[in-house]
Design a protein around this motif. Sequence first.
Motif, PDB file in Angstrom:
ATOM      1  N   GLY A 207       0.827  -1.351  -0.036  1.00  0.00           N
ATOM      2  CA  GLY A 207      -0.107  -0.019   0.095  1.00  0.00           C
ATOM      3  C   GLY A 207       0.781   1.302  -0.095  1.00  0.00           C
ATOM      4  N   VAL A 208       2.247   1.173  -0.598  1.00  0.00           N
ATOM      5  CA  VAL A 208       2.988   2.589  -0.538  1.00  0.00           C
ATOM      6  C   VAL A 208       2.669   2.950  -1.951  1.00  0.00           C
ATOM      7  N   LYS A 209       2.286   4.438  -2.160  1.00  0.00           N
ATOM      8  CA  LYS A 209       2.016   5.029  -3.274  1.00  0.00           C
ATOM      9  C   LYS A 209       3.418   5.444  -3.855  1.00  0.00           C
ATOM     10  N   LEU A 210       3.786   4.924  -4.954  1.00  0.00           N
ATOM     11  CA  LEU A 210       4.841   5.210  -5.817  1.00  0.00           C
ATOM     12  C   LEU A 210       4.739   6.648  -6.653  1.00  0.00           C
ATOM     13  N   ARG A 277      16.163   4.083  -7.693  1.00  0.00           N
ATOM     14  CA  ARG A 277      15.652   5.052  -6.635  1.00  0.00           C
ATOM     15  C   ARG A 277      14.048   4.889  -6.898  1.00  0.00           C
ATOM     16  N   LEU A 278      13.427   4.451  -5.646  1.00  0.00           N
ATOM     17  CA  LEU A 278      11.899   4.556  -5.665  1.00  0.00           C
ATOM     18  C   LEU A 278      11.485   5.471  -4.606  1.00  0.00           C
ATOM     19  N   GLU A 279      10.660   6.357  -4.812  1.00  0.00           N
ATOM     20  CA  GLU A 279      10.087   7.266  -3.706  1.00  0.00           C
ATOM     21  C   GLU A 279       8.372   7.241  -3.579  1.00  0.00           C
ATOM     22  N   GLY A 280       8.064   7.081  -2.450  1.00  0.00           N
ATOM     23  CA  GLY A 280       6.600   6.715  -2.354  1.00  0.00           C
ATOM     24  C   GLY A 280       6.194   7.510  -0.943  1.00  0.00           C
ATOM     25  N   ARG A 281       4.819   7.376  -0.714  1.00  0.00           N
ATOM     26  CA  ARG A 281       4.188   7.921   0.241  1.00  0.00           C
ATOM     27  C   ARG A 281       3.575   6.681   1.163  1.00  0.00           C
ATOM     28  N   THR A 282       3.619   6.578   2.307  1.00  0.00           N
ATOM     29  CA  THR A 282       3.046   5.661   3.143  1.00  0.00           C
ATOM     30  C   THR A 282       1.646   6.185   3.963  1.00  0.00           C
ATOM     31  N   LEU A 288       8.492   7.494   1.968  1.00  0.00           N
ATOM     32  CA  LEU A 288       9.325   6.440   2.096  1.00  0.00           C
ATOM     33  C   LEU A 288      10.208   6.147   0.845  1.00  0.00           C
ATOM     34  N   ASN A 289      11.390   6.180   1.017  1.00  0.00           N
ATOM     35  CA  ASN A 289      12.419   6.073  -0.229  1.00  0.00           C
ATOM     36  C   ASN A 289      13.365   4.889  -0.178  1.00  0.00           C
TER      37      ASN A 289
END
Length: 364
Positions: A207-210, A277-282, A288-289
Motif C-alpha cells: 500500500g505504498v504509493k509510488l 531509486r523509488l520514492e513513495g508515500r506511506t 518512504l524512499n
Amino acid sequence: MAKIKVAIIGVGNCASSLVQGVYYYRNAKEGTIIPGIMHTRLGGYHVGDIEFSFGIDIDKNKVGKDLAEAIFTKPNNTYKFCDVPKLNVPVVRGMTHDGLGLYLSQIIQKAPGPTADIVGLLKDTKTDVVINFLPVGSEEATKWYVEQVLTAGCAFINCIPVFIASQKYWQKRFIENGVPVFGDDIKSQVGATILHRVLVNLFNDRGVKLERTSQLNVGGNTDFLNMLERSRLASKKISKTQAVTSLLKYDIGEENIYIGPSDYVAWLKDKKWAHMRLEGRTFGDVPLNIELKLEVWDSPNSAGVVIDAIRCAKLALNNRLSGAMVEPSSYFFKSPPVQFPDYMCREKTEHFIKKYGMKVKKKR
C-alpha cells in the motif's frame, strides 16, 4: 530424444554466455538445481540436448571462425566460465542493414563477401530455433531476419527490444507460417528490470504509493557502447519502462519515471551497474524512499533464461503451435504480448511446460 538445433544471430557476449552455459551444464545430473534454469530437464529436454547449427555475424574477426572460437573473440569481453571444445559450427556472413551503428562501426570492420544464404542454411542444417542477439536498435536487420526465419519455418526467439512478438502484424505472420515466436527483449535471471518490478510490486502489496522512480544503468560491453547513439536507445527505454509501469494501477506521470541505459564505462567490460531509486508515500503521507545498486555480469545473467526459452520453443514446435507464445514470453521477456504479475508468469510458464512437454509413460 531428438536434439534442439539452434542458430544464433549476433555472436557477441550473449551468444558467448549461452554457448558456454550449454557446455558447462551439458552433463548435469537429473534433478540438479542449476542457478537460472527452471528445470535441468524441461518438458523432456535436457540442457545438453541443445546443439548449435551455425552463427551469424558481420565482424571480419568472427566470420569464418568456428563458433567456439568466435565467442571469445574481441570485442567480446564477458566472463569466461567454460572452455568450449571445437564445435565444427561455422560463423557465416550476415546481413548488415542497421545492425552496425555509429560507435560500433569504430571498433568493428565488416567482413568481405556477400550475405550467406540464411534460408538455405536454416533448411540444410534442420535448424529448429533461431535466436536474435543483434545490437539494440537493429530494427530493419531484425525484420529482415524474421522474414528469413518465416520462410525457413523455424521458431524465433527475439532477445532484443525490437517489437516483434508483441505486435499484431508479426503475430499474424507467424500464425500464417505455422511457427512460434517468443519475445520481446530478454529478462535476465536477476537483472535491473526484474528487481525493479519486484520493488514496485512490494509497494503495491504494502500500500505504498509510488510517486517517482529511476533506474540508471552503466556498463562496458558493446551494447552500452552502441547505446551511446541515443536514437538506438529509444526501443530499449520503452521496453524497460513498460515492464515496470505495467504493474502500476495509476499514472505517476512521464516526468516522474526514468528507466534506461545511461552511459558506457569501458573498464567495466560486461559488468553492469544498475542504480535504482523509488520514492513513495506511506500512511499519513509520510515519505518512504528506497535506493540501491545492483552489480552483475550482464550476459551470463540472461543465458539461463534463453536456455529455458529454447526448450519451450522446441515444445511449441513439437505441438505445432504458432504465433506469439504468451505464457513463456511473459516470464522470459520484458515486453511480452501480455504483461502479468511475475508470480503469475512463472505459474503460466510451468503450466505451458506441463501441457506441452513430453509425456513419460509410467512403468507398470
